[in-house]
Structure formats: C-alpha cells, structure tokens
Design a protein around this motif. Sequence first.
Motif, PDB file in Angstrom:
ATOM      1  N   GLY A  36     -23.484  34.418  28.906  1.00 26.52           N
ATOM      2  CA  GLY A  36     -22.980  35.642  28.418  1.00 26.52           C
ATOM      3  C   GLY A  36     -21.708  34.701  27.929  1.00 26.52           C
ATOM      4  O   GLY A  36     -21.237  35.760  27.139  1.00 26.52           O
ATOM      5  N   ILE A  37     -20.762  34.853  29.192  1.00 28.20           N
ATOM      6  CA  ILE A  37     -19.995  34.958  29.217  1.00 28.20           C
ATOM      7  C   ILE A  37     -18.588  33.440  27.993  1.00 28.20           C
ATOM      8  O   ILE A  37     -18.036  33.393  27.267  1.00 28.20           O
ATOM      9  CB  ILE A  37     -19.399  34.183  30.732  1.00 28.20           C
ATOM     10  CG1 ILE A  37     -19.232  35.782  31.609  1.00 28.20           C
ATOM     11  CG2 ILE A  37     -17.570  34.056  30.230  1.00 28.20           C
ATOM     12  CD1 ILE A  37     -19.399  35.095  33.180  1.00 28.20           C
ATOM     13  N   LEU A  38     -19.350  32.797  27.881  1.00 24.87           N
ATOM     14  CA  LEU A  38     -19.203  31.569  27.292  1.00 24.87           C
ATOM     15  C   LEU A  38     -18.855  32.714  25.640  1.00 24.87           C
ATOM     16  O   LEU A  38     -18.064  32.230  24.719  1.00 24.87           O
ATOM     17  CB  LEU A  38     -19.952  31.320  27.241  1.00 24.87           C
ATOM     18  CG  LEU A  38     -19.279  29.740  27.935  1.00 24.87           C
ATOM     19  CD1 LEU A  38     -20.087  28.196  28.021  1.00 24.87           C
ATOM     20  CD2 LEU A  38     -17.978  29.526  27.873  1.00 24.87           C
ATOM     21  N   PHE A  39     -20.122  32.989  26.120  1.00 26.69           N
ATOM     22  CA  PHE A  39     -20.489  33.736  24.054  1.00 26.69           C
ATOM     23  C   PHE A  39     -19.424  35.260  23.619  1.00 26.69           C
ATOM     24  O   PHE A  39     -18.540  35.065  22.254  1.00 26.69           O
ATOM     25  CB  PHE A  39     -22.217  34.709  24.597  1.00 26.69           C
ATOM     26  CG  PHE A  39     -21.994  35.666  22.903  1.00 26.69           C
ATOM     27  CD1 PHE A  39     -22.171  34.429  21.573  1.00 26.69           C
ATOM     28  CD2 PHE A  39     -22.252  36.452  22.452  1.00 26.69           C
ATOM     29  CE1 PHE A  39     -21.996  35.252  20.629  1.00 26.69           C
ATOM     30  CE2 PHE A  39     -22.095  37.513  21.003  1.00 26.69           C
ATOM     31  CZ  PHE A  39     -22.383  36.584  20.112  1.00 26.69           C
ATOM     32  N   VAL A  40     -19.170  35.723  24.838  1.00 23.37           N
ATOM     33  CA  VAL A  40     -17.867  36.734  24.581  1.00 23.37           C
ATOM     34  C   VAL A  40     -16.777  36.173  24.445  1.00 23.37           C
ATOM     35  O   VAL A  40     -16.381  36.435  23.785  1.00 23.37           O
ATOM     36  CB  VAL A  40     -18.127  37.611  26.044  1.00 23.37           C
ATOM     37  CG1 VAL A  40     -16.795  38.677  25.894  1.00 23.37           C
ATOM     38  CG2 VAL A  40     -19.723  38.606  26.083  1.00 23.37           C
ATOM     39  N   LEU A  41     -16.279  34.664  25.041  1.00 20.62           N
ATOM     40  CA  LEU A  41     -14.648  34.690  24.836  1.00 20.62           C
ATOM     41  C   LEU A  41     -15.479  33.965  23.734  1.00 20.62           C
ATOM     42  O   LEU A  41     -13.958  34.208  22.967  1.00 20.62           O
ATOM     43  CB  LEU A  41     -15.214  33.600  26.273  1.00 20.62           C
ATOM     44  CG  LEU A  41     -14.629  33.826  27.454  1.00 20.62           C
ATOM     45  CD1 LEU A  41     -14.930  33.002  28.418  1.00 20.62           C
ATOM     46  CD2 LEU A  41     -13.015  34.594  27.905  1.00 20.62           C
ATOM     47  N   PHE A  42     -16.596  33.717  23.151  1.00 24.94           N
ATOM     48  CA  PHE A  42     -15.842  32.800  21.907  1.00 24.94           C
ATOM     49  C   PHE A  42     -15.660  34.057  20.955  1.00 24.94           C
ATOM     50  O   PHE A  42     -15.147  33.667  19.604  1.00 24.94           O
ATOM     51  CB  PHE A  42     -17.416  32.517  21.295  1.00 24.94           C
ATOM     52  CG  PHE A  42     -17.692  31.232  19.782  1.00 24.94           C
ATOM     53  CD1 PHE A  42     -16.725  30.655  19.858  1.00 24.94           C
ATOM     54  CD2 PHE A  42     -18.575  32.101  19.499  1.00 24.94           C
ATOM     55  CE1 PHE A  42     -16.361  30.156  18.604  1.00 24.94           C
ATOM     56  CE2 PHE A  42     -18.583  32.108  18.072  1.00 24.94           C
ATOM     57  CZ  PHE A  42     -17.961  30.966  17.153  1.00 24.94           C
ATOM     58  N   GLN A  43     -16.754  35.047  20.697  1.00 23.55           N
ATOM     59  CA  GLN A  43     -16.911  36.594  19.728  1.00 23.55           C
ATOM     60  C   GLN A  43     -14.744  36.899  19.847  1.00 23.55           C
ATOM     61  O   GLN A  43     -14.458  36.926  18.891  1.00 23.55           O
ATOM     62  CB  GLN A  43     -17.287  37.248  20.334  1.00 23.55           C
ATOM     63  CG  GLN A  43     -19.206  36.776  20.042  1.00 23.55           C
ATOM     64  CD  GLN A  43     -18.819  37.236  18.871  1.00 23.55           C
ATOM     65  OE1 GLN A  43     -18.714  37.116  17.972  1.00 23.55           O
ATOM     66  NE2 GLN A  43     -20.053  35.999  18.876  1.00 23.55           N
ATOM     67  N   ILE A  44     -14.137  36.760  21.415  1.00 19.28           N
ATOM     68  CA  ILE A  44     -12.875  37.530  21.429  1.00 19.28           C
ATOM     69  C   ILE A  44     -12.246  36.161  20.289  1.00 19.28           C
ATOM     70  O   ILE A  44     -11.362  37.035  20.026  1.00 19.28           O
ATOM     71  CB  ILE A  44     -12.451  37.468  22.653  1.00 19.28           C
ATOM     72  CG1 ILE A  44     -13.107  38.686  23.324  1.00 19.28           C
ATOM     73  CG2 ILE A  44     -11.063  37.025  22.880  1.00 19.28           C
ATOM     74  CD1 ILE A  44     -13.178  38.690  24.727  1.00 19.28           C
ATOM     75  N   PHE A  45     -12.484  34.676  21.032  1.00 18.49           N
ATOM     76  CA  PHE A  45     -11.265  34.120  20.256  1.00 18.49           C
ATOM     77  C   PHE A  45     -11.336  33.820  18.236  1.00 18.49           C
ATOM     78  O   PHE A  45     -10.442  33.774  18.420  1.00 18.49           O
ATOM     79  CB  PHE A  45     -11.819  33.152  20.365  1.00 18.49           C
ATOM     80  CG  PHE A  45     -11.631  31.203  20.306  1.00 18.49           C
ATOM     81  CD1 PHE A  45      -9.752  31.628  20.825  1.00 18.49           C
ATOM     82  CD2 PHE A  45     -11.767  31.207  19.068  1.00 18.49           C
ATOM     83  CE1 PHE A  45      -8.887  30.158  20.109  1.00 18.49           C
ATOM     84  CE2 PHE A  45     -11.344  29.535  17.766  1.00 18.49           C
ATOM     85  CZ  PHE A  45      -9.826  29.466  18.708  1.00 18.49           C
ATOM     86  N   MET A  46     -12.666  34.181  17.854  1.00 25.24           N
ATOM     87  CA  MET A  46     -12.698  34.895  16.890  1.00 25.24           C
ATOM     88  C   MET A  46     -12.130  36.204  16.258  1.00 25.24           C
ATOM     89  O   MET A  46     -11.179  35.273  14.980  1.00 25.24           O
ATOM     90  CB  MET A  46     -14.425  34.609  16.306  1.00 25.24           C
ATOM     91  CG  MET A  46     -15.240  32.732  17.074  1.00 25.24           C
ATOM     92  SD  MET A  46     -14.288  31.383  15.882  1.00 25.24           S
ATOM     93  CE  MET A  46     -14.666  32.125  14.687  1.00 25.24           C
ATOM     94  N   GLY A  69      -7.090  37.861  13.725  1.00 26.68           N
ATOM     95  CA  GLY A  69      -5.601  38.997  13.093  1.00 26.68           C
ATOM     96  C   GLY A  69      -5.759  39.250  11.694  1.00 26.68           C
ATOM     97  O   GLY A  69      -6.878  39.691  11.202  1.00 26.68           O
ATOM     98  N   SER A  70      -4.853  40.494  11.978  1.00 24.15           N
ATOM     99  CA  SER A  70      -5.193  41.663  10.615  1.00 24.15           C
ATOM    100  C   SER A  70      -3.900  41.163  10.052  1.00 24.15           C
ATOM    101  O   SER A  70      -4.265  41.479   9.048  1.00 24.15           O
ATOM    102  CB  SER A  70      -4.855  42.625  11.413  1.00 24.15           C
ATOM    103  OG  SER A  70      -3.364  43.041  12.148  1.00 24.15           O
ATOM    104  N   GLY A  71      -3.322  40.285  10.551  1.00 21.74           N
ATOM    105  CA  GLY A  71      -1.849  39.160   9.066  1.00 21.74           C
ATOM    106  C   GLY A  71      -0.884  40.574   9.030  1.00 21.74           C
ATOM    107  O   GLY A  71      -0.273  39.759   8.197  1.00 21.74           O
TER     108      GLY A  71
END
Length: 141
Positions: free
Chosen positions: A123-133, A138-140
């Motif tokens: 679960g933690i890895l999934f959340v970190l992956f989502q944050i990273f993605m 970014g918004s550019g």
Amino acid sequence: MTDSPVLNPHPREFERFLYASVGEDRNGYIVTVLSALARLGLDPWNETADLVSLGRDGARARLGALLARFRDVPELASDHGRIARHLSQLLPESRPSGSLKRAVTTAAEGSPGKSAAILPVLGILFVLFQIFMVGGSGSGE
C-alpha cells in the motif's frame, strides 16, 4: 547456498512421494500424487503428514481409499491397491516431528508475521508511486 524455507516452506522429505506419478489422465498427461490430492480437495502437504503419521500399513490403506475416489486416471479404477502400495513406500520412514508438522501447518496457513506485513508495504509503495507519477507530470507552469 542453503534452501530457504521462505521460498519453499514445505518439508523436502515429502517431495519424492508428492511428485511421484499415479498414472496418466484421459488426455495423456502424467498426474502426480500432489495433483491427485489437490484435485480431491485435500491439502497435499497436510495429507502427506497425516499419511506418514499412520505408518506404512495405515498409509497404504488410506492412500488406496483416496486413489479409489480419484476418477481422472482410468488405470486407478482397477489398480489403485497396487499403486497405493508402491506410493506408500515413497513416504518418509519416520513419523513427522513437531517441527515438520509445524512447517506443514505454517505453509498451509501462511506465515502470519510475513504475510501480515506485505499488504501495508504494498500500500505504501502504491501511494509513493502515485505521488511520483502525479508530481512528475506537474502543471508545466
């Protein structure tokens, strides 16, 4: 390098028995004891531990009764007694020790300490992956 009980938690003493052939099924495939017990709805390792605890004669009788119920291998219909006699000779000589029974039970139930920790870590890895993605795109601005 030693065999890790994490990678294979089942007792090695059972392998010769469990991977032995009971015959060919109707499609010509070799069926092992492991497969036959699983197809009968039994846990192969627990059943093997129980067979070992019965001794040779008890194991042969129990195995014969189980093989008589197994319909996937036509040869067993008429020859289950002979096959059970042969297979019972492949069982380990000694009765399962307490540690062997625990290994079978732990393998059947799963190791509570390790498996309980896997879901939170995933679960933690999934959340970190989502944050990273999301953070990476970014918004550019």
